[in-house]
Design a protein around this motif. Structure first.
Motif, mmCIF file in Angstrom:
data_model
loop_
_atom_site.group_PDB
_atom_site.id
_atom_site.type_symbol
_atom_site.label_atom_id
_atom_site.label_comp_id
_atom_site.label_asym_id
_atom_site.label_seq_id
_atom_site.Cartn_x
_atom_site.Cartn_y
_atom_site.Cartn_z
ATOM 1 N N TYR A 156 0.833 -1.213 0.000
ATOM 2 C CA TYR A 156 0.000 0.000 0.000
ATOM 3 C C TYR A 156 0.864 1.258 0.000
ATOM 4 O O TYR A 156 0.664 2.166 -0.820
ATOM 5 N N TYR A 157 1.860 1.315 0.889
ATOM 6 C CA TYR A 157 2.707 2.505 0.965
ATOM 7 C C TYR A 157 3.645 2.598 -0.241
ATOM 8 O O TYR A 157 3.953 3.692 -0.705
ATOM 9 N N TRP A 158 4.081 1.457 -0.737
ATOM 10 C CA TRP A 158 4.901 1.475 -1.953
ATOM 11 C C TRP A 158 4.101 2.017 -3.128
ATOM 12 O O TRP A 158 4.580 2.866 -3.884
ATOM 13 N N ALA A 159 2.865 1.535 -3.275
ATOM 14 C CA ALA A 159 2.019 1.992 -4.374
ATOM 15 C C ALA A 159 1.713 3.479 -4.241
ATOM 16 O O ALA A 159 1.736 4.231 -5.229
ATOM 17 N N GLY A 160 1.452 3.921 -3.023
ATOM 18 C CA GLY A 160 1.172 5.338 -2.806
ATOM 19 C C GLY A 160 2.332 6.219 -3.193
ATOM 20 O O GLY A 160 2.149 7.360 -3.653
ATOM 21 N N ALA A 161 3.555 5.698 -3.038
ATOM 22 C CA ALA A 161 4.744 6.475 -3.385
ATOM 23 C C ALA A 161 5.053 6.423 -4.874
ATOM 24 O O ALA A 161 5.676 7.350 -5.409
ATOM 25 N N LYS A 162 4.639 5.357 -5.568
ATOM 26 C CA LYS A 162 5.037 5.160 -6.961
ATOM 27 C C LYS A 162 3.972 5.581 -7.982
ATOM 28 O O LYS A 162 4.310 5.904 -9.114
ATOM 29 N N LEU A 163 2.714 5.560 -7.593
ATOM 30 C CA LEU A 163 1.654 5.952 -8.520
ATOM 31 C C LEU A 163 1.760 7.439 -8.857
ATOM 32 O O LEU A 163 2.412 8.196 -8.127
ATOM 33 N N PRO A 164 1.143 7.880 -9.961
ATOM 34 C CA PRO A 164 1.105 9.322 -10.224
ATOM 35 C C PRO A 164 0.625 10.072 -8.986
ATOM 36 O O PRO A 164 -0.259 9.592 -8.263
ATOM 37 N N LYS A 165 1.208 11.228 -8.729
ATOM 38 C CA LYS A 165 1.006 11.913 -7.459
ATOM 39 C C LYS A 165 -0.459 12.075 -7.056
ATOM 40 O O LYS A 165 -0.809 11.752 -5.909
ATOM 41 N N PRO A 166 -1.346 12.556 -7.927
ATOM 42 C CA PRO A 166 -2.744 12.715 -7.484
ATOM 43 C C PRO A 166 -3.376 11.399 -7.036
ATOM 44 O O PRO A 166 -4.114 11.359 -6.054
ATOM 45 N N ILE A 167 -3.059 10.326 -7.773
ATOM 46 C CA ILE A 167 -3.635 9.025 -7.427
ATOM 47 C C ILE A 167 -2.997 8.493 -6.147
ATOM 48 O O ILE A 167 -3.680 7.977 -5.253
ATOM 49 N N GLY A 168 -1.674 8.638 -6.027
ATOM 50 C CA GLY A 168 -0.975 8.167 -4.829
ATOM 51 C C GLY A 168 -1.429 8.894 -3.580
ATOM 52 O O GLY A 168 -1.670 8.279 -2.533
ATOM 53 N N ASP A 169 -1.562 10.222 -3.674
ATOM 54 C CA ASP A 169 -2.024 10.997 -2.523
ATOM 55 C C ASP A 169 -3.433 10.584 -2.112
ATOM 56 O O ASP A 169 -3.736 10.437 -0.916
ATOM 57 N N ALA A 170 -4.297 10.409 -3.099
ATOM 58 C CA ALA A 170 -5.679 10.013 -2.801
ATOM 59 C C ALA A 170 -5.723 8.652 -2.121
ATOM 60 O O ALA A 170 -6.502 8.426 -1.184
ATOM 61 N N LEU A 171 -4.873 7.731 -2.567
ATOM 62 C CA LEU A 171 -4.825 6.407 -1.960
ATOM 63 C C LEU A 171 -4.363 6.489 -0.512
ATOM 64 O O LEU A 171 -4.961 5.887 0.392
ATOM 65 N N LEU A 172 -3.303 7.242 -0.255
ATOM 66 C CA LEU A 172 -2.724 7.312 1.080
ATOM 67 C C LEU A 172 -3.619 8.052 2.066
ATOM 68 O O LEU A 172 -3.539 7.821 3.275
ATOM 69 N N ARG A 173 -4.451 8.950 1.564
ATOM 70 C CA ARG A 173 -5.342 9.714 2.444
ATOM 71 C C ARG A 173 -6.776 9.175 2.414
ATOM 72 O O ARG A 173 -7.683 9.805 2.959
ATOM 73 N N ASN A 174 -6.966 8.030 1.803
ATOM 74 C CA ASN A 174 -8.297 7.469 1.660
ATOM 75 C C ASN A 174 -8.925 7.187 3.024
ATOM 76 O O ASN A 174 -8.382 6.451 3.844
#
Length: 299
Positions: A156-174
């Motif tokens: 989860y944290y790896w994906a949040g760091a590697k995905l495009p920033k808007p998508i990664g931020d949204a995932l990590l703050r979901n």
């Protein structure tokens, strides 16, 4: 709507002031609770993804002790440290400099990831009279009772760091994912207390600076534990552990105690990794007893 805190009335009786100090090129925000002339000062370090508010329930029961509670770099109101990766070494160096600048000679307390930061700093030379570790990480997180969930968190944290920033931020703050984390840690059956705990996580778990520092902090939290530092911590140490902790089982905490030159273990029953929310009065009672002057006059 903010859920009412069961500890609000006690906490309201304790004076608190917000301060800032420059540490290692960054500005650290910290809060000072209690009588500035109290005989004992404790620097309290919160856990991963939290901030100083998380330890407020314990502070509410420590009204005779001065508490200094900073936000870790990259979390809450403390910005990331400039131009450095947020490794465990970075956090330990930051804590060492913070204590020396703000409260030299203070007792240090760490909860969860904060227990690793405190242990690393003290083992590395931070001079303190006593050490307190609440829900200490006493075994590798990947080997705990929920090792599979921890591996999912790594992804989860790896994906949040590697995905495009808007998508990664949204995932990590979901919010749904934050709620799942909260539900998995809470053990209390008290509906009002559970509501308060979930509200605390909803409010503060996403107050990290950016996804890079969040990922770096997570890697630091799962790549280390207190065992590596325990033999080098010669100060009297108090371990406050839970018998239902899903991150470090109580058997591992009992073994951790044996690795310190002088440590005592207090086991709190019926609670997991959220001692500070669910049973703060029991934790505070153990802390207060541990900090009483000994027969030879030391604190």
């Amino acid at each position: 709507m903010v859920a009412p805190s069961p500890y609000a009335s006690r906490l309201a009786q304790i004076p608190v002031e917000r301060h800032e100090v420059n540490v290692r090129g960054g500005t650290t925000a910290y809060w000072v609770y209690g009588d500035p002339h109290a005989e004992t000062t404790v620097v309290a370090v919160h856990g991963y993804r939290g901030e100083h508010h998380g330890l407020d329930p314990v502070v509410a029961y420590l009204d005779d002790i001065r508490i200094i509670s900073p936000d870790l770099p990259g979390f809450g109101e403390t910005a990331p440290l400039p131009a450095v990766p947020h490794t465990l070494e970075t956090y330990a160096d930051w804590l060492t400099d913070f204590v020396r600048a703000v409260a030299p000679g203070a007792v240090v307390l760490g909860h969860s990831f904060g227990s690793i930061v405190v242990a690393a700093a003290v083992a590395g030379g931070l001079e303190v009279p006593k050490v307190i570790l609440v829900n200490p990480i006493g075994a590798p997180a990947l080997e705990g009772p929920r090792g599979i969930l921890t591996r999912l968190a790594v992804f989860y944290y790896w994906a949040g760091a590697k995905l495009p920033k808007p998508i990664g931020d949204a995932l990590l703050r979901n919010g749904l994912i934050v709620r799942v984390m909260s539900v998995s840690m809470a053990k209390t059956k008290d509906a009002e207390l559970r509501t308060f705990i979930h509200d605390q996580h909803d409010t503060y778990f996403s107050r990290f600076a950016d996804r890079d520092v969040l990922h770096e902090g997570f890697v630091a939290s799962v790549s280390h534990d207190v065992r590596a530092f325990a033999p080098r911590i010669t100060q009297p140490t108090l371990l406050i552990a839970a018998d239902r902790d899903d991150i470090t089982p109580i058997e591992a905490e009992r073994h951790l105690q044996t690795l310190f030159p002088q440590a005592e273990l207090v086991e709190i029953t019926g609670v997991g990794h959220l001692i500070h929310y669910e049973k703060p009065s029991e934790a505070a009672a153990a802390i207060t007893r541990f900090l009483r002057p000994s027969a030879d006059g030391r604190r």
